[in-house]
Design an enzyme around this catalytic site. Structure first.
Site, PDB file in Angstrom:
ATOM      1  N   ASP A 217      34.238  46.040  50.473  1.00  7.84           N
ATOM      2  CA  ASP A 217      34.496  45.642  49.153  1.00  7.84           C
ATOM      3  C   ASP A 217      34.357  44.278  48.889  1.00  7.84           C
ATOM      4  O   ASP A 217      34.310  43.681  47.507  1.00  7.84           O
ATOM      5  CB  ASP A 217      36.126  45.890  48.409  1.00  7.84           C
ATOM      6  CG  ASP A 217      36.985  45.435  49.369  1.00  7.84           C
ATOM      7  OD1 ASP A 217      36.751  45.631  50.631  1.00  7.84           O
ATOM      8  OD2 ASP A 217      38.131  45.008  48.932  1.00  7.84           O
ATOM      9  N   HIS A 218      33.775  43.412  49.860  1.00  7.46           N
ATOM     10  CA  HIS A 218      33.445  42.278  49.889  1.00  7.46           C
ATOM     11  C   HIS A 218      31.955  41.848  50.180  1.00  7.46           C
ATOM     12  O   HIS A 218      31.425  40.728  49.740  1.00  7.46           O
ATOM     13  CB  HIS A 218      34.296  41.203  50.824  1.00  7.46           C
ATOM     14  CG  HIS A 218      35.775  41.251  50.412  1.00  7.46           C
ATOM     15  ND1 HIS A 218      36.438  40.313  49.500  1.00  7.46           N
ATOM     16  CD2 HIS A 218      36.697  42.375  50.616  1.00  7.46           C
ATOM     17  CE1 HIS A 218      37.850  40.794  49.321  1.00  7.46           C
ATOM     18  NE2 HIS A 218      37.781  41.958  49.924  1.00  7.46           N
TER      19      HIS A 218
ATOM     20  N   ASP B 161      40.947  38.233  52.100  1.00  6.09           N
ATOM     21  CA  ASP B 161      41.941  38.937  51.982  1.00  6.09           C
ATOM     22  C   ASP B 161      43.045  38.113  53.118  1.00  6.09           C
ATOM     23  O   ASP B 161      42.582  38.071  54.143  1.00  6.09           O
ATOM     24  CB  ASP B 161      41.747  40.589  52.514  1.00  6.09           C
ATOM     25  CG  ASP B 161      40.984  41.178  51.524  1.00  6.09           C
ATOM     26  OD1 ASP B 161      40.310  40.684  50.611  1.00  6.09           O
ATOM     27  OD2 ASP B 161      40.752  42.367  51.636  1.00  6.09           O
TER      28      ASP B 161
ATOM     29  N   HIS C  43      34.842  43.652  55.147  1.00  4.77           N
ATOM     30  CA  HIS C  43      35.016  44.975  54.597  1.00  4.77           C
ATOM     31  C   HIS C  43      34.272  45.085  53.377  1.00  4.77           C
ATOM     32  O   HIS C  43      34.009  44.180  52.818  1.00  4.77           O
ATOM     33  CB  HIS C  43      36.486  44.686  54.106  1.00  4.77           C
ATOM     34  CG  HIS C  43      37.466  45.083  55.175  1.00  4.77           C
ATOM     35  ND1 HIS C  43      38.981  44.716  55.268  1.00  4.77           N
ATOM     36  CD2 HIS C  43      37.447  45.866  56.466  1.00  4.77           C
ATOM     37  CE1 HIS C  43      39.465  44.922  56.450  1.00  4.77           C
ATOM     38  NE2 HIS C  43      38.727  45.642  57.081  1.00  4.77           N
TER      39      HIS C  43
ATOM     40  N   HIS D  36      44.119  38.712  58.671  1.00  3.42           N
ATOM     41  CA  HIS D  36      44.084  40.130  58.000  1.00  3.42           C
ATOM     42  C   HIS D  36      43.490  40.912  58.982  1.00  3.42           C
ATOM     43  O   HIS D  36      43.515  40.373  60.257  1.00  3.42           O
ATOM     44  CB  HIS D  36      42.802  39.985  57.059  1.00  3.42           C
ATOM     45  CG  HIS D  36      42.378  41.038  56.280  1.00  3.42           C
ATOM     46  ND1 HIS D  36      43.513  41.731  55.673  1.00  3.42           N
ATOM     47  CD2 HIS D  36      41.258  41.657  56.078  1.00  3.42           C
ATOM     48  CE1 HIS D  36      42.976  42.886  54.925  1.00  3.42           C
ATOM     49  NE2 HIS D  36      41.868  42.775  55.235  1.00  3.42           N
TER      50      HIS D  36
ATOM     51  N   HIS E 127      42.606  40.718  43.756  1.00  2.00           N
ATOM     52  CA  HIS E 127      42.390  41.629  44.450  1.00  2.00           C
ATOM     53  C   HIS E 127      43.403  42.802  44.327  1.00  2.00           C
ATOM     54  O   HIS E 127      43.793  43.454  45.333  1.00  2.00           O
ATOM     55  CB  HIS E 127      42.423  40.973  45.854  1.00  2.00           C
ATOM     56  CG  HIS E 127      41.933  41.830  47.182  1.00  2.00           C
ATOM     57  ND1 HIS E 127      42.744  42.699  47.882  1.00  2.00           N
ATOM     58  CD2 HIS E 127      40.650  42.195  47.725  1.00  2.00           C
ATOM     59  CE1 HIS E 127      41.987  43.300  48.708  1.00  2.00           C
ATOM     60  NE2 HIS E 127      40.659  43.085  48.322  1.00  2.00           N
TER      61      HIS E 127
ATOM     62  N   HIS F   4      34.569  38.068  54.524  1.00  2.00           N
ATOM     63  CA  HIS F   4      34.763  39.146  55.707  1.00  2.00           C
ATOM     64  C   HIS F   4      34.032  40.435  55.518  1.00  2.00           C
ATOM     65  O   HIS F   4      33.588  40.638  54.372  1.00  2.00           O
ATOM     66  CB  HIS F   4      36.459  39.295  56.035  1.00  2.00           C
ATOM     67  CG  HIS F   4      37.006  40.366  54.755  1.00  2.00           C
ATOM     68  ND1 HIS F   4      37.191  39.726  53.751  1.00  2.00           N
ATOM     69  CD2 HIS F   4      37.536  41.342  54.909  1.00  2.00           C
ATOM     70  CE1 HIS F   4      37.697  40.680  52.876  1.00  2.00           C
ATOM     71  NE2 HIS F   4      38.098  41.640  53.692  1.00  2.00           N
TER      72      HIS F   4
END
Length: 303
Positions: free
Chosen positions: A66-67, A212, A64, A142, A270, A62
């Site tokens: 941090d990914h 997530d 976000h 999510h 995570h 996805h």
């Protein structure tokens, strides 16, 4: 050849001095898959002596940061190395527009050929397959559209017994059809049943990646019986209210998912940066699912 999963990053949104944002490398027969690409991924690839040139398939769960914030740096490095192979990126469709302004400024222009494959956030879908493995994407729960990924070997042929080949003088030309389930008829007309000639194939190895996400029962049918499940556990159970508000999981959410899906081993990660000791996650999850391990950077898990 076994599956090998190497953890490059185990933290959630904020990196710490010893935990990077989410990134993993999965080695399967003939393939090396990168799963998510948080900031610092290429540094972790170097530290773990993973060959950049073997990464031709990247899966982004996805959008976000941090990914995927490590993706443009990795692409730039692959380009500087002069790799002319196709790099397949399986991700939300918007990622191409997010990357393009940065790609336009890559020094010397693009040598690497990026091929984008948009994910389906409504139902499970096969997004990759070859002769040995397949990858299935499936929707998670999510705050933005997110997919998990199931990696598994395709059914293998039975193994023909060498002593049977010699005993019945089976021609080489017949071996493939026997491996596919055929009986053997001797020159004298005797039918030798397939089960006498072969051993059952080894079980198909499988790995599921779920981050997530909040606890989400619809995925159970997809990940059921996998050898290894990675499920996010951003918070300890004491922060359940905040986990539910942010659509993340607690340790017990992950453990209950593993139990309901009858998986063999659970990996949790995570982690929120507010926690220093990941052993707390492991200890709490094991009260529900004993075969649980909190992941650590640089550790490799064999399936």
């Amino acid at each position: 050849m076994p599956f090998e999963l190497t953890i490059l990053g185990s933290n959630s949104a904020l990196p710490t001095s010893d935990r990077y944002p989410t990134a993993q490398v999965l080695e399967m027969p003939g393939r090396l898959f990168l799963i998510d690409c948080g900031e610092g991924t290429q540094i972790q690839l170097r530290r773990n002596k993973i060959n950049f040139s073997r990464i031709t398939h990247i899966f982004i769960s996805h959008l976000h940061g941090d990914h995927y914030y490590g993706l443009i740096g990795l692409i730039s490095t692959l380009n500087l190395l002069g790799l002319k192979s196709e790099i397949h990126i399986y991700s939300p469709s918007e990622i191409k527009n997010l990357l393009q302004p940065q790609l336009d400024f890559i020094k010397g222009g693009m040598v690497v050929n990026l091929v984008f494959h948009p994910l389906n956030f409504k139902k499970p879908q096969q997004i990759f397959s070859d002769k040995k493995v397949e990858v299935i994407s499936f929707p998670l729960k999510h705050s933005i559209s997110t997919c998990g990924f199931l990696f598994r070997e395709l059914p293998k042929l039975t193994n023909i017994k060498k002593e049977m080949i010699e005993f019945y003088s089976i021609p080489i030309a017949r071996i493939k059809e026997i491996k596919n389930g055929a009986d053997f008829i001797t020159p004298g007309g005797e039918i030798i049943p397939n089960e006498k000639l072969t051993n059952p194939p080894l079980k198909q190895a499988s790995y599921a990646f779920c981050t997530d996400t909040a606890f989400y029962e619809p995925i159970i049918d997809v990940i059921k019986d996998v050898d290894l499940l990675y499920h996010e556990a951003t918070f300890l159970e004491s922060m359940r209210d905040f986990a539910e508000k942010t659509l993340h999981s607690t340790t017990l959410d992950a453990a209950n998912m593993a139990k309901l899906a009858n998986v063999k081993k659970l990996l949790i990660g995570h982690f929120s940066a507010r926690y220093n000791d990941v052993n707390l996650f492991e200890k709490e999850a094991r009260t529900v699912f004993e075969n649980t391990e909190a992941v650590r950077e640089g550790k490799t898990y064999r399936i």
